[in-house]
Design a protein around this motif. Structure first.
Motif, short mmCIF file in Angstrom:
data_model
loop_
_atom_site.label_atom_id
_atom_site.label_comp_id
_atom_site.label_asym_id
_atom_site.label_seq_id
_atom_site.Cartn_x
_atom_site.Cartn_y
_atom_site.Cartn_z
N MET A 1 0.93 -1.11 -0.05
CA MET A 1 -0.08 0.11 0.03
C MET A 1 1.05 1.14 -0.08
N ALA A 2 0.96 2.03 -0.89
CA ALA A 2 1.38 3.15 -1.16
C ALA A 2 0.93 4.38 -0.20
N ILE A 3 1.83 5.21 0.31
CA ILE A 3 1.46 6.21 1.22
C ILE A 3 1.60 7.43 0.07
#
Length: 45
Positions: A1-3
């Protein structure tokens, strides 16, 4: 999951960070002036 950090690009975050750093700097200067300097002066006597 990219922030996604793009939500922190608003100038208000830079202003808040600058205010916080300025507050800490003034607090550090006052601590030195009110506690450290008198301690050094009275121990030197």
């Amino acid at each position: 999951m990219a922030i996604d950090l793009s939500e922190f690009d608003h100038p208000a975050w830079l202003t808040a960070a600058g205010a916080g750093l300025g507050y800490l700097l003034i607090l550090a200067v006052l601590t030195v002036a009110l506690f450290i300097v008198p301690y050094v002066v009275f121990t030197a006597l």
